[in-house]
Each structure stands twice: as structure tokens, then as C-alpha cells.
Design a protein around this motif. Structure first.
Motif, PDB file in Angstrom:
ATOM      1  N   THR A  86       3.101   5.271  -9.964  1.00 35.26           N
ATOM      2  CA  THR A  86       4.154   6.016  -9.113  1.00 35.26           C
ATOM      3  C   THR A  86       4.790   7.184  -9.771  1.00 35.26           C
ATOM      4  O   THR A  86       4.790   8.163  -8.736  1.00 35.26           O
ATOM      5  CB  THR A  86       5.306   4.763  -8.950  1.00 35.26           C
ATOM      6  OG1 THR A  86       4.761   3.654  -8.330  1.00 35.26           O
ATOM      7  CG2 THR A  86       6.639   5.328  -8.056  1.00 35.26           C
ATOM      8  N   TYR A  87       5.044   7.335 -10.981  1.00 37.08           N
ATOM      9  CA  TYR A  87       5.457   8.523 -11.540  1.00 37.08           C
ATOM     10  C   TYR A  87       4.485   9.704 -11.195  1.00 37.08           C
ATOM     11  O   TYR A  87       4.757  10.719 -10.765  1.00 37.08           O
ATOM     12  CB  TYR A  87       5.594   8.202 -13.187  1.00 37.08           C
ATOM     13  CG  TYR A  87       6.848   7.742 -13.414  1.00 37.08           C
ATOM     14  CD1 TYR A  87       7.716   8.711 -14.031  1.00 37.08           C
ATOM     15  CD2 TYR A  87       7.379   6.381 -13.289  1.00 37.08           C
ATOM     16  CE1 TYR A  87       9.218   8.214 -14.344  1.00 37.08           C
ATOM     17  CE2 TYR A  87       8.584   6.216 -13.553  1.00 37.08           C
ATOM     18  CZ  TYR A  87       9.462   6.858 -14.471  1.00 37.08           C
ATOM     19  OH  TYR A  87      10.685   6.555 -14.649  1.00 37.08           O
TER      20      TYR A  87
ATOM     21  N   SER B  43       4.281  10.519  -7.336  1.00 38.29           N
ATOM     22  CA  SER B  43       5.390  11.274  -7.103  1.00 38.29           C
ATOM     23  C   SER B  43       5.488  12.666  -7.586  1.00 38.29           C
ATOM     24  O   SER B  43       5.946  13.422  -6.926  1.00 38.29           O
ATOM     25  CB  SER B  43       6.939  10.654  -7.471  1.00 38.29           C
ATOM     26  OG  SER B  43       6.774   9.267  -6.809  1.00 38.29           O
TER      27      SER B  43
ATOM     28  N   ARG C  42       3.259  14.749  -5.582  1.00 40.73           N
ATOM     29  CA  ARG C  42       3.926  15.101  -4.259  1.00 40.73           C
ATOM     30  C   ARG C  42       4.853  16.239  -4.253  1.00 40.73           C
ATOM     31  O   ARG C  42       4.983  16.623  -3.182  1.00 40.73           O
ATOM     32  CB  ARG C  42       4.367  13.634  -3.439  1.00 40.73           C
ATOM     33  CG  ARG C  42       4.740  13.562  -2.269  1.00 40.73           C
ATOM     34  CD  ARG C  42       5.185  12.142  -1.805  1.00 40.73           C
ATOM     35  NE  ARG C  42       5.857  11.331  -2.508  1.00 40.73           N
ATOM     36  CZ  ARG C  42       5.061  10.261  -3.321  1.00 40.73           C
ATOM     37  NH1 ARG C  42       3.964  10.015  -3.088  1.00 40.73           N
ATOM     38  NH2 ARG C  42       5.963   9.429  -3.865  1.00 40.73           N
TER      39      ARG C  42
ATOM     40  N   GLN D 191      12.293  11.504 -14.859  1.00 45.98           N
ATOM     41  CA  GLN D 191      12.355  11.122 -13.274  1.00 45.98           C
ATOM     42  C   GLN D 191      12.638  12.025 -12.432  1.00 45.98           C
ATOM     43  O   GLN D 191      12.004  12.269 -11.190  1.00 45.98           O
ATOM     44  CB  GLN D 191      13.415  10.077 -13.394  1.00 45.98           C
ATOM     45  CG  GLN D 191      13.139   8.719 -13.734  1.00 45.98           C
ATOM     46  CD  GLN D 191      14.415   7.644 -13.692  1.00 45.98           C
ATOM     47  OE1 GLN D 191      15.689   7.983 -13.701  1.00 45.98           O
ATOM     48  NE2 GLN D 191      14.142   6.452 -13.468  1.00 45.98           N
TER      49      GLN D 191
ATOM     50  N   CYS E 198       9.674  14.140 -11.811  1.00 44.54           N
ATOM     51  CA  CYS E 198       8.707  13.367 -11.018  1.00 44.54           C
ATOM     52  C   CYS E 198       9.127  13.207  -9.739  1.00 44.54           C
ATOM     53  O   CYS E 198       8.394  12.626  -8.798  1.00 44.54           O
ATOM     54  CB  CYS E 198       8.315  12.079 -11.709  1.00 44.54           C
ATOM     55  SG  CYS E 198       7.413  12.445 -13.252  1.00 44.54           S
ATOM     56  N   GLY E 199      10.254  13.683  -9.407  1.00 45.07           N
ATOM     57  CA  GLY E 199      10.900  13.613  -7.865  1.00 45.07           C
ATOM     58  C   GLY E 199      11.432  12.017  -7.649  1.00 45.07           C
ATOM     59  O   GLY E 199      11.454  11.770  -6.490  1.00 45.07           O
ATOM     60  N   LEU E 200      11.625  11.337  -8.717  1.00 51.08           N
ATOM     61  CA  LEU E 200      12.249  10.124  -8.685  1.00 51.08           C
ATOM     62  C   LEU E 200      13.816   9.895  -8.792  1.00 51.08           C
ATOM     63  O   LEU E 200      14.374   8.734  -8.640  1.00 51.08           O
ATOM     64  CB  LEU E 200      11.522   8.989  -9.491  1.00 51.08           C
ATOM     65  CG  LEU E 200       9.985   8.888  -9.468  1.00 51.08           C
ATOM     66  CD1 LEU E 200       9.356   7.947 -10.490  1.00 51.08           C
ATOM     67  CD2 LEU E 200       9.771   8.545  -7.953  1.00 51.08           C
TER      68      LEU E 200
END
Length: 170
Positions: free
Chosen positions: A32-33, A36, A39, A164, A167-169
Motif C-alpha cells: 500500500t505504501y 500510494s 500514485r 506517510q 507516500c500520500g497516506l
């Protein structure tokens, strides 16, 4: 052209210099990291020397403007000696006032973060952050090019939040 395979082989142990971001994490969270980060436009690439299936990737391309608060002022002060270039912010720093230097950094520099993100066999999500202050426009600031502008040492939670964000989280 096929999409590159997701890394599936965890590191056997945590290498030196890495910060633990999460315990009892999962391979899915690691993916996911990476997804993202790609992305939101970060560069995600394999660490040189690692086989493609190794769960370790370099994420680069995140910049934090206005981050002069994160400057290691003590290290900059220690580096100034008799031969430093005259600059009003550096003179103020030697007089005990870091605000002028921080204002100069906020106006002309950004803090760039590159991080190596990895997943271990102990199910730990770990990262090795690399911080550096870089000029927004080279040559615009009159600070000496050899001035060691380094970020202060950050705690695990601070590093986690910055990774985070990179990474856009968050």
C-alpha cells in the motif's frame, strides 16, 4: 509490457540505521505504501544490489517547504568558525538568534525526504530516512553553499508521519 511483480521476500532482520514504523505489519501494508507513493508521483525504485523480490524500495521526490523548524541549529552553529562567509542570518545565529536563519531557509529552501522503506521477516515495517535542505532556486539565497544545513534528529513518530506524507497516506 507487464507490470513489475510485487516484492514478496522480507528482509531477514532490521539493518542498522533503520527506524521502526510499525510492528506486526503486513506485506499488504508495505505494498500500500509503495502503490500510494507511485500514485502521488513519487519515484519508487529498487535499492541497488537487491533482487526485485526483496521487500525494500527507495521512495524519493517528496519536499516539505517551510521546514526550517526542523533544522539542527546546534550543528550549524558548531560549523561556523573564523572563515565563514558573512551573512546577516549567520551573524544573528552566532549572537544566539536562530530566527533569521530559519526565515532565510523558509523563504529559499525546502526539506527533501528520500526514504528506503522495507518489510522484515519479523513483520516490522521499517524506513531509513534521508533528509537534506535544498534551495528552491539555486543561487537565489546568499547563504554559503558549504554550510551544513542538516535536519535535526527526529523521533520514530515524526519520521513515520513524514514517510506517510511522502507516500500520500497522511
Amino acid at each position: 509490457m507487464t507490470a513489475p511483480a510485487k516484492p514478496t521476500r522480507p528482509l531477514p532482520a532490521r539493518p542498522a540505521g533503520y527506524v521502526e514504523l510499525a510492528r506486526y505489519s503486513s506485506l499488504g501494508r508495505f505494498w500500500t505504501y509503495l502503490a500510494s507513493a507511485a500514485r502521488v508521483g513519487r519515484e519508487v525504485k529498487e535499492v541497488r544490489g537487491d533482487p526485485p523480490e526483496t521487500c525494500r524500495r527507495r521512495i524519493s521526490g517528496y519536499a516539505l517547504p517551510g521546514a526550517a523548524l526542523l533544522l539542527d541549529v546546534a550543528r550549524v552553529t558548531d560549523s561556523l568558525d573564523e572563515g565563514f562567509a558573512l551573512h546577516p542570518a549567520l551573524i544573528a545565529l552566532l549572537a544566539g538568534d536562530p530566527d533569521s536563519l530559519r526565515a532565510e531557509l523558509n523563504a529559499h529552501y525546502e526539506l527533501r525526504l528520500d526514504a528506503v522503506l522495507a518489510f522484515t521477516a519479523a513483520r516490522d515495517l521499517i524506513a531509513r530516512p534521508e533528509f537534506r535542505f535544498a534551495p528552491l532556486v539555486p543561487g537565489l539565497s546568499e547563504l554559503p553553499a558549504d554550510l551544513p544545513l542538516r535536519a535535526r534528529r527526529m523521533g520514530r513518530d515524526e519520521v513515520h508521519v513524514l514517510v506517510q506524507r511522502a507516500c500520500g497516506l497522511a
